[in-house]
Design a protein around this motif. Structure first.
Motif, PDB file in Angstrom:
ATOM      1  N   ARG A 153    -124.641 -23.308  63.808  1.00 22.75           N
ATOM      2  CA  ARG A 153    -124.618 -24.864  64.183  1.00 22.75           C
ATOM      3  C   ARG A 153    -126.087 -24.862  64.710  1.00 22.75           C
ATOM      4  NH1 ARG A 153    -120.101 -26.748  68.982  1.00 22.75           N
ATOM      5  NH2 ARG A 153    -121.719 -27.556  69.423  1.00 22.75           N
ATOM      6  N   ALA A 154    -127.447 -25.648  64.335  1.00 22.84           N
ATOM      7  CA  ALA A 154    -127.586 -26.139  64.496  1.00 22.84           C
ATOM      8  C   ALA A 154    -128.545 -25.812  66.430  1.00 22.84           C
ATOM      9  CB  ALA A 154    -128.338 -27.059  64.179  1.00 22.84           C
ATOM     10  N   ASP A 155    -127.766 -26.358  66.705  1.00 22.26           N
ATOM     11  CA  ASP A 155    -128.245 -26.902  67.896  1.00 22.26           C
ATOM     12  C   ASP A 155    -127.613 -25.485  68.892  1.00 22.26           C
ATOM     13  OD1 ASP A 155    -125.398 -27.495  68.002  1.00 22.26           O
ATOM     14  OD2 ASP A 155    -124.783 -28.006  69.964  1.00 22.26           O
ATOM     15  N   LYS A 156    -126.598 -24.563  68.846  1.00 26.92           N
ATOM     16  CA  LYS A 156    -126.645 -22.950  69.109  1.00 26.92           C
ATOM     17  C   LYS A 156    -127.108 -22.298  68.437  1.00 26.92           C
ATOM     18  CE  LYS A 156    -123.054 -24.990  72.103  1.00 26.92           C
ATOM     19  NZ  LYS A 156    -120.781 -24.361  72.091  1.00 26.92           N
ATOM     20  N   HIS A 157    -127.937 -21.900  67.103  1.00 25.12           N
ATOM     21  CA  HIS A 157    -128.312 -21.224  66.260  1.00 25.12           C
ATOM     22  C   HIS A 157    -127.115 -20.405  66.278  1.00 25.12           C
ATOM     23  CE1 HIS A 157    -132.324 -22.873  66.257  1.00 25.12           C
ATOM     24  NE2 HIS A 157    -132.373 -23.271  67.662  1.00 25.12           N
ATOM     25  N   SER A 158    -125.824 -20.726  66.400  1.00 22.36           N
ATOM     26  CA  SER A 158    -124.889 -20.010  65.745  1.00 22.36           C
ATOM     27  C   SER A 158    -124.369 -19.816  64.497  1.00 22.36           C
ATOM     28  CB  SER A 158    -123.806 -20.039  67.312  1.00 22.36           C
ATOM     29  OG  SER A 158    -123.011 -21.196  67.022  1.00 22.36           O
ATOM     30  N   HIS A 159    -123.619 -18.908  63.906  1.00 24.34           N
ATOM     31  CA  HIS A 159    -123.067 -18.495  62.956  1.00 24.34           C
ATOM     32  C   HIS A 159    -121.369 -18.633  62.933  1.00 24.34           C
ATOM     33  CE1 HIS A 159    -127.248 -17.905  61.808  1.00 24.34           C
ATOM     34  NE2 HIS A 159    -127.209 -18.769  60.825  1.00 24.34           N
ATOM     35  N   LEU A 160    -120.940 -18.653  61.846  1.00 20.38           N
ATOM     36  CA  LEU A 160    -119.687 -18.293  62.040  1.00 20.38           C
ATOM     37  C   LEU A 160    -119.178 -17.441  60.399  1.00 20.38           C
ATOM     38  CD1 LEU A 160    -116.413 -18.215  63.685  1.00 20.38           C
ATOM     39  CD2 LEU A 160    -116.610 -20.480  62.123  1.00 20.38           C
ATOM     40  N   SER A 161    -118.664 -16.753  60.598  1.00 24.11           N
ATOM     41  CA  SER A 161    -118.986 -16.457  58.914  1.00 24.11           C
ATOM     42  C   SER A 161    -117.693 -15.635  58.468  1.00 24.11           C
ATOM     43  CB  SER A 161    -119.071 -14.641  58.883  1.00 24.11           C
ATOM     44  OG  SER A 161    -120.746 -15.374  58.691  1.00 24.11           O
ATOM     45  N   TRP A 162    -116.640 -15.959  57.099  1.00 28.35           N
ATOM     46  CA  TRP A 162    -115.564 -15.967  56.819  1.00 28.35           C
ATOM     47  C   TRP A 162    -114.916 -14.200  57.306  1.00 28.35           C
ATOM     48  CZ3 TRP A 162    -112.672 -20.041  55.300  1.00 28.35           C
ATOM     49  CH2 TRP A 162    -110.484 -19.602  54.480  1.00 28.35           C
ATOM     50  N   PRO A 163    -113.696 -13.950  56.927  1.00 25.87           N
ATOM     51  CA  PRO A 163    -112.697 -15.224  57.405  1.00 25.87           C
ATOM     52  C   PRO A 163    -112.743 -16.034  58.771  1.00 25.87           C
ATOM     53  CG  PRO A 163    -111.961 -12.935  57.702  1.00 25.87           C
ATOM     54  CD  PRO A 163    -113.291 -12.859  57.371  1.00 25.87           C
ATOM     55  N   PHE A 164    -112.107 -17.204  58.745  1.00 22.52           N
ATOM     56  CA  PHE A 164    -111.726 -17.671  60.404  1.00 22.52           C
ATOM     57  C   PHE A 164    -110.439 -18.760  59.359  1.00 22.52           C
ATOM     58  CE2 PHE A 164    -115.934 -20.149  57.766  1.00 22.52           C
ATOM     59  CZ  PHE A 164    -115.374 -20.981  57.528  1.00 22.52           C
ATOM     60  N   SER A 165    -109.988 -19.397  60.674  1.00 23.06           N
ATOM     61  CA  SER A 165    -109.283 -19.899  60.978  1.00 23.06           C
ATOM     62  C   SER A 165    -108.419 -21.298  61.520  1.00 23.06           C
ATOM     63  CB  SER A 165    -107.791 -19.999  62.201  1.00 23.06           C
ATOM     64  OG  SER A 165    -108.507 -19.221  63.315  1.00 23.06           O
ATOM     65  N   PRO A 166    -108.558 -22.156  61.493  1.00 27.68           N
ATOM     66  CA  PRO A 166    -109.009 -23.192  61.353  1.00 27.68           C
ATOM     67  C   PRO A 166    -109.122 -23.482  63.334  1.00 27.68           C
ATOM     68  CG  PRO A 166    -107.155 -23.635  60.738  1.00 27.68           C
ATOM     69  CD  PRO A 166    -107.452 -22.212  60.707  1.00 27.68           C
ATOM     70  N   ALA A 167    -108.268 -22.897  64.132  1.00 26.31           N
ATOM     71  CA  ALA A 167    -108.797 -22.370  65.689  1.00 26.31           C
ATOM     72  C   ALA A 167    -110.293 -22.017  66.210  1.00 26.31           C
ATOM     73  CB  ALA A 167    -107.488 -21.133  66.028  1.00 26.31           C
ATOM     74  N   ASP A 168    -110.564 -21.271  64.988  1.00 24.33           N
ATOM     75  CA  ASP A 168    -111.780 -20.677  65.057  1.00 24.33           C
ATOM     76  C   ASP A 168    -112.852 -21.825  64.631  1.00 24.33           C
ATOM     77  OD1 ASP A 168    -110.901 -17.903  65.545  1.00 24.33           O
ATOM     78  OD2 ASP A 168    -110.676 -17.464  63.000  1.00 24.33           O
ATOM     79  N   VAL A 169    -111.977 -22.779  63.792  1.00 29.45           N
ATOM     80  CA  VAL A 169    -113.720 -23.990  63.370  1.00 29.45           C
ATOM     81  C   VAL A 169    -113.385 -24.884  64.762  1.00 29.45           C
ATOM     82  CG1 VAL A 169    -113.672 -25.820  61.610  1.00 29.45           C
ATOM     83  CG2 VAL A 169    -113.242 -23.806  61.015  1.00 29.45           C
ATOM     84  N   HIS A 170    -112.269 -25.072  64.867  1.00 36.21           N
ATOM     85  CA  HIS A 170    -112.209 -26.099  66.124  1.00 36.21           C
ATOM     86  C   HIS A 170    -113.577 -25.793  66.967  1.00 36.21           C
ATOM     87  CE1 HIS A 170    -110.592 -28.928  68.861  1.00 36.21           C
ATOM     88  NE2 HIS A 170    -110.361 -27.977  69.987  1.00 36.21           N
ATOM     89  N   ASN A 171    -113.139 -24.311  67.804  1.00 34.39           N
ATOM     90  CA  ASN A 171    -114.025 -23.555  68.591  1.00 34.39           C
ATOM     91  C   ASN A 171    -115.418 -23.369  68.369  1.00 34.39           C
ATOM     92  OD1 ASN A 171    -111.372 -22.828  69.811  1.00 34.39           O
ATOM     93  ND2 ASN A 171    -111.030 -21.179  69.392  1.00 34.39           N
ATOM     94  N   PHE A 172    -115.453 -23.270  67.763  1.00 31.39           N
ATOM     95  CA  PHE A 172    -117.083 -23.433  66.958  1.00 31.39           C
ATOM     96  C   PHE A 172    -117.522 -24.644  66.828  1.00 31.39           C
ATOM     97  CE2 PHE A 172    -120.658 -23.334  63.813  1.00 31.39           C
ATOM     98  CZ  PHE A 172    -121.156 -22.161  63.885  1.00 31.39           C
ATOM     99  N   LEU A 173    -117.220 -25.779  66.663  1.00 31.66           N
ATOM    100  CA  LEU A 173    -117.695 -27.014  67.136  1.00 31.66           C
ATOM    101  C   LEU A 173    -117.710 -27.146  68.220  1.00 31.66           C
ATOM    102  CD1 LEU A 173    -115.992 -28.366  63.986  1.00 31.66           C
ATOM    103  CD2 LEU A 173    -117.843 -27.141  63.811  1.00 31.66           C
ATOM    104  N   LEU A 174    -116.781 -26.928  69.409  1.00 35.12           N
ATOM    105  CA  LEU A 174    -117.531 -27.743  70.457  1.00 35.12           C
ATOM    106  C   LEU A 174    -118.437 -27.658  71.489  1.00 35.12           C
ATOM    107  CD1 LEU A 174    -113.920 -26.081  72.051  1.00 35.12           C
ATOM    108  CD2 LEU A 174    -114.285 -28.510  71.810  1.00 35.12           C
TER     109      LEU A 174
END
Length: 78
Positions: free
Chosen positions: A57-78
Motif C-alpha cells: 500500500r503506497a500511501d502507508k508504505h506498508s506490506h501484507l505478505s502471504w498467508p493472509f485472509s479476506p479479513a486481513d485484506v479488508h483491514n489492510f485496505l481500510l
C-alpha cells in the motif's frame, strides 16, 4: 487515488487466490490495483521471491505478505 500493488508471478495459485480476495475488498473509487510480476525484476525477486503474494500500500508504505485472509485484506485496505 491510493495505489495498491500485488506482487505476484505466473502460475502462482496463491497469487490467484490473493487477487480474488483483493478484487472483492478493494474500493475501486479510491484505490487502484496494480499487479506486478516479480519475475521481470531482479530486485523484486530478491525482495519478495519467497514471500509472494505480497500486497503493498503506497500511501502507508506498508506490506501484507502471504498467508493472509479476506479479513486481513479488508483491514489492510481500510
Amino acid at each position: 487515488m491510493t495505489t495498491i500493488i500485488l506482487y505476484t508471478t505466473d502460475a502462482c495459485t496463491l497469487c490467484d487466490n490473493a487477487l480474488a480476495m483483493i478484487k472483492v475488498c478493494i474500493n475501486k473509487q479510491t484505490q487502484r490495483l496494480s499487479v506486478i510480476d516479480i519475475a521481470e525484476h531482479d530486485d523484486l525477486i530478491e525482495r519478495y521471491g519467497d514471500k509472494i503474494p505480497v500486497l503493498y500500500r503506497a500511501d502507508k508504505h506498508s506490506h501484507l505478505s502471504w498467508p493472509f485472509s479476506p479479513a486481513d485484506v479488508h483491514n489492510f485496505l481500510l
